[in-house]
Enzyme design. Structure first.
Site, short mmCIF file in Angstrom:
data_model
loop_
_atom_site.label_atom_id
_atom_site.label_comp_id
_atom_site.label_asym_id
_atom_site.label_seq_id
_atom_site.Cartn_x
_atom_site.Cartn_y
_atom_site.Cartn_z
N SER A 121 0.79 -1.23 0.00
CA SER A 121 0.00 0.00 0.00
C SER A 121 0.82 1.28 0.00
CB SER A 121 -0.95 0.01 1.20
OG SER A 121 -0.22 0.14 2.40
N LYS A 174 0.96 4.10 6.85
CA LYS A 174 0.33 4.99 5.87
C LYS A 174 0.89 6.40 6.05
CE LYS A 174 -2.76 1.73 4.93
NZ LYS A 174 -2.46 0.78 3.91
#
Length: 190
Positions: free
Chosen positions: A52, A96
């Protein structure tokens, strides 16, 4: 008298060399001990488990987390952070990038991120977001809440989706600091 003086000088030189070596060994032990205390007390390593964060980080990268930084400051937009989505000790660690800060309103419209109605200009060129998820409508962040996105915007489960949602500051482990392996990628995370 000359024999005693020569013996004294020889003993003094030997003692001085021994003392220098001993001090050198003590200094090395002190530096290693300090490094261990800092690494254990303020740092933590983790391995990137997903894709991701491509192209910034790849699955399998070993990363060092600075756990102390947010004890003295708050996360900033653009910081890459490690966090858990619950208070459970055994919950997975996620990685993230922080996009939205407490008090801001986030929306994703026409592939662009809007913060308080203004288009957010990212420092690196990332693809337009194809699926805005919950951010299709405005999301207002409360005190202590953050909106995070993976750099691989079209292949990331992040704050756009119910499974992750807004991230609470208390669940942030720390800021990612270094890539420590593979060796060719060693360096600070931007």
């Amino acid at each position: 008298m000359g024999i005693f003086k020569a013996r004294y000088v020889r003993d003094y030189v030997a003692a001085t060399k021994f003392k220098s070596i001993l001090i050198w060994i003590i200094e090395i032990i002190a530096v290693i001990s300090l490094g261990i205390v800092l690494a254990v007390g303020f740092g933590k390593s983790t391995v990137m488990q997903e894709g991701s964060m491509d192209p910034t980080l790849a699955a399998g990268d070993t990363l060092l987390i600075n756990r102390a930084v947010y004890k003295f400051s708050s996360p900033k937009r653009g910081d890459v952070v490690a966090f858990k989505i619950s208070n459970d000790k055994n919950a997975s660690t996620h990685i993230k990038r922080i996009i939205g800060l407490p008090g801001e309103t986030i929306q994703i419209k026409n592939g662009q991120i809007l913060i308080d109605g203004e288009t957010y200009q990212e420092k690196s060129s990332l693809p337009a977001i194809q699926n805005p998820g919950m951010a299709e409508t405005e999301i207002t962040l409360k005190s202590g809440e953050y909106f995070v996105l993976g750099d691989n915007r079209n292949n990331s489960v992040d704050s756009r989706f119910v499974e992750m949602g807004k991230i609470k500051k208390k669940n942030i482990i720390g800021k990612l600091w270094l890539v420590v392996s593979p060796w060719e990628k060693f360096g600070r995370i931007k």
